[in-house]
Enzyme design. Structure first.
Site, short mmCIF file in Angstrom:
data_model
loop_
_atom_site.label_atom_id
_atom_site.label_comp_id
_atom_site.label_asym_id
_atom_site.label_seq_id
_atom_site.Cartn_x
_atom_site.Cartn_y
_atom_site.Cartn_z
N ASP A 63 -2.65 9.87 4.29
CA ASP A 63 -4.08 9.53 4.39
C ASP A 63 -4.79 10.52 5.32
O ASP A 63 -4.70 10.41 6.53
CB ASP A 63 -4.22 8.10 4.92
CG ASP A 63 -5.68 7.64 4.97
OD1 ASP A 63 -6.53 8.35 4.40
OD2 ASP A 63 -5.93 6.57 5.58
N ASP B 21 1.30 5.76 5.92
CA ASP B 21 0.37 4.92 5.17
C ASP B 21 0.94 4.34 3.88
O ASP B 21 0.24 3.65 3.14
CB ASP B 21 -0.93 5.70 4.89
CG ASP B 21 -2.16 4.84 5.07
OD1 ASP B 21 -2.05 3.77 5.68
OD2 ASP B 21 -3.24 5.25 4.58
N GLU C 46 -9.57 3.78 1.91
CA GLU C 46 -9.00 3.99 0.57
C GLU C 46 -7.94 2.95 0.22
O GLU C 46 -7.71 2.68 -0.95
CB GLU C 46 -8.37 5.40 0.50
CG GLU C 46 -6.94 5.54 1.05
CD GLU C 46 -6.80 5.21 2.52
OE1 GLU C 46 -7.82 5.24 3.24
OE2 GLU C 46 -5.68 4.90 2.96
N ARG D 128 -7.86 -0.26 0.54
CA ARG D 128 -8.40 -1.42 -0.17
C ARG D 128 -8.76 -1.09 -1.62
O ARG D 128 -8.73 -1.95 -2.48
CB ARG D 128 -9.60 -1.99 0.61
CG ARG D 128 -10.77 -1.07 0.71
CD ARG D 128 -11.76 -1.50 1.79
NE ARG D 128 -11.25 -1.23 3.14
CZ ARG D 128 -11.92 -1.51 4.26
NH1 ARG D 128 -13.09 -2.10 4.19
NH2 ARG D 128 -11.39 -1.23 5.44
N ASP E 288 -12.26 7.01 3.77
CA ASP E 288 -11.08 6.67 4.58
C ASP E 288 -10.70 5.19 4.42
O ASP E 288 -9.65 4.77 4.87
CB ASP E 288 -11.36 7.01 6.05
CG ASP E 288 -10.09 7.11 6.87
OD1 ASP E 288 -9.00 7.13 6.25
OD2 ASP E 288 -10.18 7.17 8.11
N LYS F 228 0.85 -1.21 0.00
CA LYS F 228 0.00 0.00 0.00
C LYS F 228 0.88 1.25 0.00
O LYS F 228 1.71 1.44 0.89
CB LYS F 228 -0.91 -0.01 1.23
CG LYS F 228 -1.73 1.27 1.42
CD LYS F 228 -2.70 1.16 2.61
CE LYS F 228 -3.42 2.47 2.92
NZ LYS F 228 -4.34 2.38 4.07
N LYS G 268 -10.32 12.32 8.66
CA LYS G 268 -9.93 11.85 10.00
C LYS G 268 -9.91 13.04 10.93
O LYS G 268 -9.54 14.14 10.53
CB LYS G 268 -8.52 11.27 9.96
CG LYS G 268 -8.39 9.95 9.25
CD LYS G 268 -6.94 9.49 9.26
CE LYS G 268 -6.75 8.25 8.40
NZ LYS G 268 -7.38 7.05 8.94
N1 BES Z 1 -4.59 4.16 6.97
C1 BES Z 1 -5.71 3.78 7.72
C2 BES Z 1 -5.42 2.67 8.74
C3 BES Z 1 -4.41 2.99 9.82
C4 BES Z 1 -4.83 3.21 11.11
C5 BES Z 1 -3.07 2.94 9.57
C6 BES Z 1 -3.94 3.46 12.11
C7 BES Z 1 -2.14 3.20 10.58
C8 BES Z 1 -2.58 3.44 11.85
C9 BES Z 1 -6.82 3.27 6.79
O1 BES Z 1 -6.84 3.83 5.52
C10 BES Z 1 -8.12 3.61 7.43
O2 BES Z 1 -8.39 4.76 7.58
N2 BES Z 1 -8.90 2.60 7.77
C11 BES Z 1 -10.16 2.79 8.37
C12 BES Z 1 -11.15 1.92 7.63
C13 BES Z 1 -12.56 2.13 8.00
C14 BES Z 1 -13.03 3.50 7.50
C15 BES Z 1 -13.40 1.03 7.40
C16 BES Z 1 -10.05 2.37 9.82
O3 BES Z 1 -9.39 1.39 10.10
O4 BES Z 1 -10.62 3.05 10.65
ZN ZN Z 2 -5.00 4.45 4.79
ZN ZN Z 3 -7.91 5.67 5.43
#
Ligand code: BES
Ligand code: ZN
Ligand code: ZN
Length: 478
Positions: A250, A269, A330, A332, A328, A245, A257
């Site tokens: 992000d 990220d 993104e 995937r 968020d 990734k 966020k």
């Molecule tokens: N980049 C984040 C995940 C992340 C969280 C990385 C903490 C490093 C530390 C990812 O893109 C994300 O925001 N995921 C969301 C998904 C949700 C909206 C389904 C999450 O995990 O909250």
């Molecule tokens: Zn992310």
């Molecule tokens: Zn995200």
């Protein structure tokens, strides 16, 4: 920091004697008063005993045996080195000899590895970098059965981890998607793997809808990098594909966020991309006879006038339609396109690695990698074993098909958001939809970045994933 095998050692070298409590230190310490001092300290169960700090550092470091499994013993050695690193720096030590005085050679090299990983610094943006720079630049390893080739390959692996950490530590102000691709090209030139970079035009022609959807809110173009290491007589007929990734920042996009807590370190990220680049660097530097391809989709994720909105339907590279319910989620979206793209290689196995979900971090914190997949027991067990060897351990999560239910959309083939629970797994299941080959998903949201010092893993980007995947590929090719 450089590791080497010294031609000869002298009484003047800064030296760490590594042993157990019952090791025979008289071979190395001729002076009776020092030997008595050491015996006294050992009697009191001291583990780090400084015997001289005048014209040179002479130190005894006791590592316990305690019937640990080997992996834990090696980890204790790495962590032990972290403990003495500060002391070496206090005394401005530039080079130190690590002398085996009663351990296994593996523990001694793990100790050197821990010292080198601890010595990493990211000083690029400090105007007074020279004042902050660690004095330590090399360590000589003295141990009976040590293999010169192993030390050379360990140096290359350590460099790969350093590169991965550098990439993660670089902020977006430098490391846009295009810069990430340039850095990957540079790593390829330095180590011997080849790189092809697709620009935005090409990505549009290919209709990589997931990557383009995430990029819509950005002023910087996306990239898609293909890293190839194909040695002459590889052990594998079909390639192993690594997908990382590469979200260079992000913000969450329009599903923004909240600041301070969850956005501050989102330069992390692209850690999966850093890992894949690092692994290719190590594999190519050490000329492993294994055919490996790396795929890195890259973009930042931002809100903007034209950004993707919740409810939008996106047609992905493979034609699947996806309802974006949270911008968020993104990672995937861009990974799905890369995973579909991987099908053309007819891969033996695809390992995808990403900072994918807060859910994975919430489950196991920084202590390991959340892993799951459908590649079968042999591949997963082998990867888990590498996890133990490198102490980048995998906690395997279930990958039951019941989780797919949560990804059904009313108006499209899939939605990019699961339910309230099992978020790390539904994210993995979303990715699986785009695969047609044995697949392992590694979520490194927890261990990729340390906000405070975490032993030899340091502060900032940890480079997690490089050592486990390298070990896996090494074992495959030997
Ligand atoms: N980049 C984040 C995940 C992340 C969280 C990385 C903490 C490093 C530390 C990812 O893109 C994300 O925001 N995921 C969301 C998904 C949700 C909206 C389904 C999450 O995990 O909250
Ligand atoms: Zn992310
Ligand atoms: Zn995200």
């Amino acid at each position: 920091m450089h590791l080497y095998i010294p031609e000869k050692v002298s009484e003047k070298d800064h030296t760490i004697l590594l042993g157990r409590k019952d090791s025979d230190f008289t071979r190395f310490i001729k002076d009776a008063s020092r030997m008595n001092y050491l015996k006294d300290k050992l009697g009191k169960d001291k583990e780090i005993i400084l015997l001289s700090n005048l014209d040179r550092i002479l130190m005894v470091h006791i590592l316990k045996d305690d019937h640990y499994p080997v992996s834990q013993k090696l980890e204790n050695a790495r962590k032990g080195a972290f403990q003495v690193h500060g002391m070496l720096n206090d005394y401005d030590v530039e080079s130190v000899i690590i002398q085996n005085a009663g351990l296994d050679t593996g523990e001694v090299t793990a100790y050197a590895e821990g010292l080198a990983l601890t010595n990493y610094q990211f000083l690029k943006y400090h105007t007074k970098a020279d004042e902050k720079r660690s004095k330590l630049t090399s360590a000589g390893i003295v141990s009976e059965k040590i293999d010169r080739g192993y030390v050379t390959s360990l140096n290359n692996l350590l460099k790969a981890v350093y590169h991965a950490r550098d990439l993660v530590n670089e902020p977006l102000s430098y490391l846009t998607a295009e810069k990430l691709s340039e850095e990957i090209v540079r790593m390829g030139d330095a180590s011997g793997f080849s790189v092809e970079v697709f620009n935005k035009k090409k990505i549009e022609v290919l209709k990589m809808g997931g990557l383009l959807a995430v990029n819509r809110g950005s002023i910087d173009p996306p990239t898609f990098s293909i890293l190839t290491w194909k040695p002459e007589n590889p052990v594998n007929e079909k390639p192993l594909v690594l997908v990382g990734k590469g979200v260079v920042f992000d913000t969450g996009g329009l599903s923004l966020k909240p600041t301070s807590n969850s956005m501050d370190y989102m330069k992390v990220d692209m850690a999966g991309a850093a890992t894949v680049s690092g692994v290719l660097y190590a594999v190519a530097s050490n000329k492993l006879p294994v055919w490996v391809i790396g795929l890195v989709p890259a973009t930042d994720n931002r809100p903007d006038g034209n950004a993707c909105v919740p409810g939008d339907v996106v047609t992905m590279y493979d034609g699947t339609t996806v309802e974006v319910l949270n911008t968020d989620a993104e990672g995937r979206m861009i990974l799905a396109d890369a995973l579909s793209y991987a099908k053309q290689y007819d891969p033996e196995l695809v390992i995808e690695i990403s900072t994918l979900t807060g859910s994975a971090q919430a489950a196991i914190d920084k202590f390991g990698i959340v892993g799951m997949g459908n590649a079968g027991k042999e591949a997963m067990e082998s990867l888990k074993l590498s996890g133990e060897n490198s102490f980048e351990r995998i906690a395997e999560f279930p990958f039951w098909e019941e989780y797919n239910e949560q990804l059904k959309s009313d108006i499209a083939d899939l939605k990019n958001l699961g339910g309230k629970f099992g978020g790390a797994i539904t994210a993995g299941k979303f990715l699986e939809h785009f695969t047609a080959y044995p697949f392992i998903h590694l979520d490194i949201a927890g261990p990729a970045f340390n906000k405070t010092i975490f032993n030899y893993r340091g502060k900032g980007g940890s480079g997690v994933g490089v050592r486990i995947i390298y070990d896996f590929l090494y074992n495959k090719s030997h």
